[in-house]
Structure formats: structure tokens, C-alpha cells
Design an enzyme around this catalytic site. Sequence first.
Site, short mmCIF file in Angstrom:
data_model
loop_
_atom_site.label_atom_id
_atom_site.label_comp_id
_atom_site.label_asym_id
_atom_site.label_seq_id
_atom_site.Cartn_x
_atom_site.Cartn_y
_atom_site.Cartn_z
N ASP A 109 45.88 51.60 40.74
CA ASP A 109 45.13 51.23 39.54
C ASP A 109 45.72 49.99 38.88
O ASP A 109 45.00 49.05 38.52
CB ASP A 109 45.17 52.38 38.52
CG ASP A 109 44.52 53.66 39.01
OD1 ASP A 109 43.36 53.90 38.66
OD2 ASP A 109 45.18 54.42 39.74
N GLU A 132 39.64 49.30 32.33
CA GLU A 132 40.12 50.67 32.14
C GLU A 132 41.61 50.73 31.89
O GLU A 132 42.09 51.53 31.09
CB GLU A 132 39.78 51.52 33.36
CG GLU A 132 40.23 52.96 33.23
CD GLU A 132 39.74 53.85 34.36
OE1 GLU A 132 39.95 55.06 34.25
OE2 GLU A 132 39.18 53.34 35.34
N ASP A 173 36.35 48.24 36.44
CA ASP A 173 36.99 49.50 36.85
C ASP A 173 37.81 49.19 38.09
O ASP A 173 37.27 49.04 39.18
CB ASP A 173 35.96 50.59 37.14
CG ASP A 173 36.62 51.96 37.26
OD1 ASP A 173 37.84 52.01 37.51
OD2 ASP A 173 35.92 52.98 37.10
N LEU A 175 39.89 50.95 39.81
CA LEU A 175 39.99 52.00 40.82
C LEU A 175 39.18 53.19 40.31
O LEU A 175 39.66 53.96 39.47
CB LEU A 175 41.45 52.40 41.09
CG LEU A 175 41.75 53.14 42.41
CD1 LEU A 175 43.27 53.23 42.65
CD2 LEU A 175 41.15 54.54 42.46
N THR A 178 40.15 57.95 40.78
CA THR A 178 41.61 58.02 40.94
C THR A 178 42.05 59.41 41.40
O THR A 178 42.96 59.54 42.22
CB THR A 178 42.32 57.64 39.63
OG1 THR A 178 41.97 56.29 39.28
CG2 THR A 178 43.83 57.73 39.77
N SER A 241 29.30 65.23 39.59
CA SER A 241 30.76 65.19 39.61
C SER A 241 31.33 66.44 40.25
O SER A 241 30.84 67.56 40.04
CB SER A 241 31.30 65.04 38.19
OG SER A 241 32.70 65.18 38.17
N HIS A 244 32.34 69.34 37.65
CA HIS A 244 31.43 70.25 36.95
C HIS A 244 30.11 70.43 37.71
O HIS A 244 29.04 70.48 37.13
CB HIS A 244 31.15 69.79 35.51
CG HIS A 244 30.63 68.38 35.41
ND1 HIS A 244 31.40 67.35 34.95
CD2 HIS A 244 29.43 67.83 35.72
CE1 HIS A 244 30.69 66.23 34.96
NE2 HIS A 244 29.50 66.51 35.42
N GLY A 267 33.75 59.86 41.77
CA GLY A 267 33.51 58.44 41.49
C GLY A 267 32.07 58.10 41.16
O GLY A 267 31.16 58.40 41.94
N LYS A 271 28.52 57.61 43.58
CA LYS A 271 27.29 58.36 43.29
C LYS A 271 26.09 57.43 43.19
O LYS A 271 24.99 57.77 43.64
CB LYS A 271 27.47 59.16 42.01
CG LYS A 271 28.54 60.24 42.09
CD LYS A 271 28.59 61.05 40.80
CE LYS A 271 29.77 61.99 40.76
NZ LYS A 271 31.02 61.32 40.36
#
EC number: 3.1.3.7
Length: 358
Positions: A109, A132, A173, A175, A178, A241, A244, A267, A271
Site C-alpha cells: 500500500d 487512501e 486507491d 491497493l 488489502t 463484498s 457481508h 475489492g 467487482k
Amino acid sequence: MAPMGIRLSPLGVAVFCLLGLGVLYHLYSGFLAGRFSLFGLGGEPGGGGAAGPAADGGTVDLREMLAVSVLAAVRGGDEVRRVRESNVLHEKSKGKTREGAEDKMTSGDVLSNRKMFYLLKTSFPNVQINTEEHVDAADQEVILWDHKIPEDILKEIATPKEVPAESVTVWIDPLDATQEYTEDLRKYVTTMVCVAVNGKPVLGVIHKPFSEYTAWAMVDGGSNVKARTSYNEKTPRIVVSRSHSGMVKQVALQTFGNQTTIIPAGGAGYKVLALLDVPDKSQEKADLYIHVTYIKKWDICAGNAILKALGGHMTTLNGEEISYTGSDGIEGGLLASIRMNHQALVRKLPDLEKTGHK
């Protein structure tokens, strides 16, 4: 004997007075010049704050910004791949996410962020860049761009597209995914750059370091990626994700029926690519991308720009457009689609937004 007196020459007195006046004039004029120069820079005498951006930073060519964004994503990806292959990640936690998971950071990162940030900042010093990871001034690098625009970009975007520099916000972003990176789930990992103009996403780059595939697009410009020929709107495959997937699956099955397929993935960049025609064998295919919790703008801006350029949509679950100014995250979850009736989908998902705020 009377004391000896001192006799002053009238000429000497005059010369002395003139010299004194000259010294006073020089000092006072220097003081005034210093005050005027401060006011001209917009500062206050005695002020210790950092200098703000110039009122007029000129213009930037979005075509050039796209070329540098692609290069930045690739350079960052090189660092991501190098660190992962060395197997020395120096993994640590930045704290907890809102869902209670560890918010991880690695050397991948940090080093990717350094390359990407300073390449963009050196090339376009007058634009706002949000990233980020923290940028440490002690690690500053001067990374120069050779001002060559790649042929594939020139082929799609033949003429310059100038916009005021002060209207531009860049989201990096360095990375994405992560967590998956630390688990050596390489296919989910991307590096991303997005350029927003007046808060609207206009160009996006998503780079996959481990397959060396790069997707880019500019709204009203061109792209090197396209939508697939067909999508299943009735019983869609929904990418969500990994953290969830169950939360989305419950509502999705109620909305679209038992034939709906849920694809857990890491990520946001991965997606979005799942919705497109991507020549990468490791890339899964989906019809919709749904996210139900808080998400950061550097995670989604590049994907939003690419979808928008291809005629797709990314909105909150309520169907609201996402502004890429101000705060660095959005609360209302998101729904991404392409070649579908997006607002009809929004109306079908009334419960997901509530679920995301539990």
C-alpha cells in the site's frame, strides 16, 4: 580658563541630516514593500499558516491526465506485485472499519501510494489529489512523465480536452483489496485512479497487477473496455463484498427469486470489472454489483467513471448520484449496473438501504 567649546559647521549639520533622512526612507520603504508583497500573495503580516492554492491554476488536458493515470496505476501495481512476491508485507492495522474488521495496511500500500501520488502530483501540481494512504513529505519523490500519450489513447481520444485545474479532484486507491492481498488472493487486487471534474467522475483507470490487465475509460471520450453483449435482469448474478455476502443474499433472494446467484468477492475495482467484458480468465462475471454499507470514494470513483463512460450507472441504493467532492465516503451503499433499467432496479431494492444502516 574657560571650557573648550565645540563649534559645528552648518554644512556638516546639513550633510548629517540628509544622511539620516536617507536611512529612514530606505528602512520605511522596505517595510512597506514587504507588507504589499504579503497582501499580494493573499497573506497577513505575521501569519504562519500554509499557503493556499493559487486562485487560477490554469487548465489541464484530460487526455494527458488519462495517460498519466494509466502510468501511475501500472507503476503502483509494479510495487504491489514486487512486495507480494517478496512475501515481506510488513502488515499492520490502521484500526477497525465500521463493520469491526481490521483495516489493514502493508508495504505494498505504502510504496504503491508513493509512486502513484508523486507521479500525478509532479505532472499536475495544481490539482487536488485525495489518496487512501498518508503521504509522508520525508518520502517525497520527483517522478517525471515524458509527456507521451500512448497510441491506444490517441486512437480513442483524438483531440485535447481542457478543463480548469481548480475543478479537478483526483482519487487514488494504491491497493484495493488489502485484506485479500494479505491472504494471497491475488485476483481481487487492483490499483485505481479516478479524475472527477466538479464532483462528477469523468475518467477512471483500474489496473490488475498480477494479470497486468488495465481498463480505462473517459466519459464522452473513449475506452479500451466495453460492456458484455447481454445481462440477466430477472435472475441476476450479484457480486457483493466477501465480508457481508449473507446480508445481501437474504434480500436479493426475496427480490429476484431463488435462482439468483450471489458472488462474494474482494475489492470494489474487481467487482466493477465483473460487470464488463474483461479478457482475464481469473475475472468472474456478474450482472449487478451491490454494496450495503459505508464505502470510501477512492474505492468506487474509478469504477463509477468507467461505467458512466460505457453507458452504465453507479448510484446510492436510493438512486442518487455520488459526488466526488467533500467527504471521502458515502453512507447510502451503492448499486452498479450496465445495460439495465437502473431506476427500476433501485425501486426493486427498497430494503437494502435499511439493511446497510443497521
